[in-house]
Design an enzyme around this catalytic site. Structure first.
Site, short mmCIF file in Angstrom:
data_model
loop_
_atom_site.label_atom_id
_atom_site.label_comp_id
_atom_site.label_asym_id
_atom_site.label_seq_id
_atom_site.Cartn_x
_atom_site.Cartn_y
_atom_site.Cartn_z
N LYS A 151 0.46 75.95 31.18
CA LYS A 151 0.89 74.86 32.06
C LYS A 151 0.36 75.17 33.43
CE LYS A 151 3.30 72.88 28.77
NZ LYS A 151 3.37 71.52 28.29
N GLU A 180 -1.71 68.85 24.07
CA GLU A 180 -2.15 67.69 23.28
C GLU A 180 -3.17 66.83 24.02
OE1 GLU A 180 0.93 68.10 24.44
OE2 GLU A 180 1.17 66.45 25.87
N HIS A 269 -0.38 68.88 15.97
CA HIS A 269 0.47 68.39 17.05
C HIS A 269 0.79 66.94 16.73
CE1 HIS A 269 2.04 67.36 20.97
NE2 HIS A 269 1.93 68.63 21.36
N ARG A 270 2.02 66.52 17.00
CA ARG A 270 2.46 65.19 16.54
C ARG A 270 2.62 64.18 17.67
NH1 ARG A 270 8.96 65.86 15.41
NH2 ARG A 270 9.36 67.05 17.30
N GLY A 362 5.78 76.62 26.64
CA GLY A 362 4.86 76.47 27.77
C GLY A 362 5.60 76.84 29.04
O1 LIG Z 1 3.62 70.96 25.43
C1 LIG Z 1 4.52 71.04 24.66
C2 LIG Z 1 5.65 71.92 24.94
O2 LIG Z 1 5.61 72.42 26.28
P1 LIG Z 1 6.90 73.07 26.96
O3 LIG Z 1 7.17 74.35 26.19
O4 LIG Z 1 6.52 73.34 28.39
O5 LIG Z 1 8.02 72.10 26.83
C3 LIG Z 1 4.40 70.29 23.37
O6 LIG Z 1 3.50 69.24 23.56
C4 LIG Z 1 5.68 69.80 22.80
O7 LIG Z 1 6.11 70.83 22.01
C5 LIG Z 1 5.56 68.56 21.95
O8 LIG Z 1 6.76 68.23 21.36
P2 LIG Z 1 7.10 68.42 19.81
O9 LIG Z 1 6.85 69.85 19.47
O10 LIG Z 1 8.53 68.03 19.69
O11 LIG Z 1 6.19 67.51 19.06
MG LIG Z 2 2.31 69.57 24.95
#
Ligand SMILES: O=C(COP(=O)(O)O)[C@H](O)[C@H](O)COP(=O)(O)O
Ligand SMILES: [Mg+2]
Length: 415
Positions: A151, A180, A269-270, A362
């Site tokens: 980040k 993502e 990644h979703r 992150g």
């Molecule tokens: O960037 C992050 C998490 O960053 P952080 O740890 O800073 O929150 C992901 O994109 C999320 O996990 C997506 O959500 P999901 O896993 O629910 O699809």
């Molecule tokens: Mg993310």
């Protein structure tokens, strides 16, 4: 012979072994009975239409049947296996989650669950490794695999990105992960990022003695994704990441098939899943999206944090159980808990998910007051404490970085 709506409803129907059985939650239109709405759903998603038809050919063996109408608003629809093209996920979804999502006969409709017969599931490759990545490609052993996403999620140049990776690997995570929305932008070009990051991974591997790898986001137009996957493999990477919902199911299938000889694991990644699954009465459940992803062959899939993180989650525990369950011999999928995780809530999440998962943080690593390496140490210590049955506070007596993280975030659920 004639085809009309009534032909698609049989409340006493007993499905054949090869039928795909789908459970829908339906709210009928205000002027329509549940029976009438359910018949229309089965009709439109197989081979009926709004008008009664007279056809010479007997097509009834390809018709879906609505049955098991329940007071809770759910109905099952059985689809004969011959309705579907072998291994074509898009075609399957154009039936079971296609026009019906917009029919005026229903106020709302949600595809909740599917039971996949061998006849359909065996036409898909499924995951290459599944949860076996933890020991086949990593040194995670019995603990959760640990990953981190730098980040800010976009903006770092390649060198800084690779430095964050190095610090996190040295602090104890197994995997660096792209975010993502980081692909091949001008501020952080794909090839330079990959090259620099793997150079630093090599350093961290030789300094720690543990395997370190990188979930490289290859999301792009399909041919470009394949090219990027080849680039990753050429640079020693064993993992690629695909934004499976935004890239699309057929693109995912192409990546799985055309990179088969590269032995890569696919991290799913979703992003955008919630456009389908967040509304409780309409859309496609995350449970079903997870099923499609497993059939198409992803090795890890984000399934949420069982309520503790920053994002809304649907039934993380139940979906994870499905990902681990038998599916006609297809490999399992390693669930990924991510989204607002930090060391203070790792134990709560793992209490729900169990340890056979990947956990990813992150902000919960890079927001540590003493920086990324300390953040990764704290995250790993929290995970190892859970595995060994120790509380975070007990472990923090030996790991100062964990104490600092716990003092900063406590057990807060971020928003
Ligand atoms: O960037 C992050 C998490 O960053 P952080 O740890 O800073 O929150 C992901 O994109 C999320 O996990 C997506 O959500 P999901 O896993 O629910 O699809
Ligand atoms: Mg993310």
């Amino acid at each position: 012979m004639g085809i009309q709506y009534d032909d698609f409803l049989d409340t006493a129907y007993s499905p054949a072994a090869d039928d795909l059985r789908c459970t829908f939650r339906i709210v009928p239109a205000s002027d329509m009975s549940m029976e009438a709405a359910a018949a229309r759903v089965a009709s439109e998603s197989s081979n009926g239409t709004w008008a009664a038809l007279d056809v010479e050919t007997d097509v009834s063996r390809l018709s879906a049947v609505a049955y098991a109408l329940r007071d809770d608003g759910t109905v099952k629809v059985a689809y004969p296996a011959d309705l579907f093209e072998d291994g074509n996920l898009a075609q399957v979804l154009s039936c079971i989650a296609g026009n019906i999502m917009g029919m005026k006969a229903v106020e709302s409709i949600r595809l909740e669950d599917c039971e996949w017969p061998a006849a359909l599931a065996e036409d898909f490759p499924g995951p290459r490794y599944g949860s076996a990545v933890k020991h086949r490609l990593l040194d995670a052993g019995d603990r959760p695999a640990l990953a981190t996403v730098p980040k800010p999620k976009v903006g770092l140049p390649p060198e800084a990105h690779a430095q964050v990776g190095y610090d996190a690997w040295m602090g104890g995570v197994d995997l660096l992960k792209d975010d993502e929305n980081l692909t091949d932008q001008s501020f952080n070009p794909f090839e330079e990022r990959v090259t620099r990051s793997f150079d630093r991974a090599d350093e961290a591997e030789s300094e720690t003695g543990d395997r370190k790898d990188y979930l490289v986001n290859i999301t792009a137009e399909t041919d470009e994704m394949v090219r990027r996957a080849e680039f990753v493999a050429d640079h020693g990477g064993r993992f690629v990441m695909v934004d499976i919902v935004t890239a699309g199911w057929s693109a995912l299938q192409t990546v799985r098939e055309r990179t088969d000889d590269l032995d890569l694991a696919i991290h799913a990644h979703r992003a955008m899943h919630a456009a389908f699954d967040r509304l409780p009465h309409h859309g496609v459940s995350m449970r079903c999206l997870a099923q499609f992803a497993r059939l198409a062959g992803v090795d890890h899939l984000h399934t949420g944090t069982a309520g503790f993180g920053k994002l809304a989650n649907e039934d993380t525990v139940g979906i994870n159980a499905w990902l681990r369950s038998d599916l006609h011999g297809l490999a399992d999928v390693l669930p990924v808990a991510s989204g607002g995780l930090h060391p203070g809530i790792v134990d709560s999440v793992l209490d729900e998910t169990g340890g056979d998962v990947m956990i990813q943080a992150g902000g919960g690593i890079h927001g540590h007051p003493d920086g990324t390496r300390a953040g990764a140490e704290a995250f790993r210590a929290a995970a190892e404490a859970w595995v060994e049955g120790e509380s975070p506070d007990e472990r923090a007596e030996e790991v100062p970085a964990l104490r600092v993280a716990l003092d900063k975030w406590g057990t807060e659920t971020p928003r």
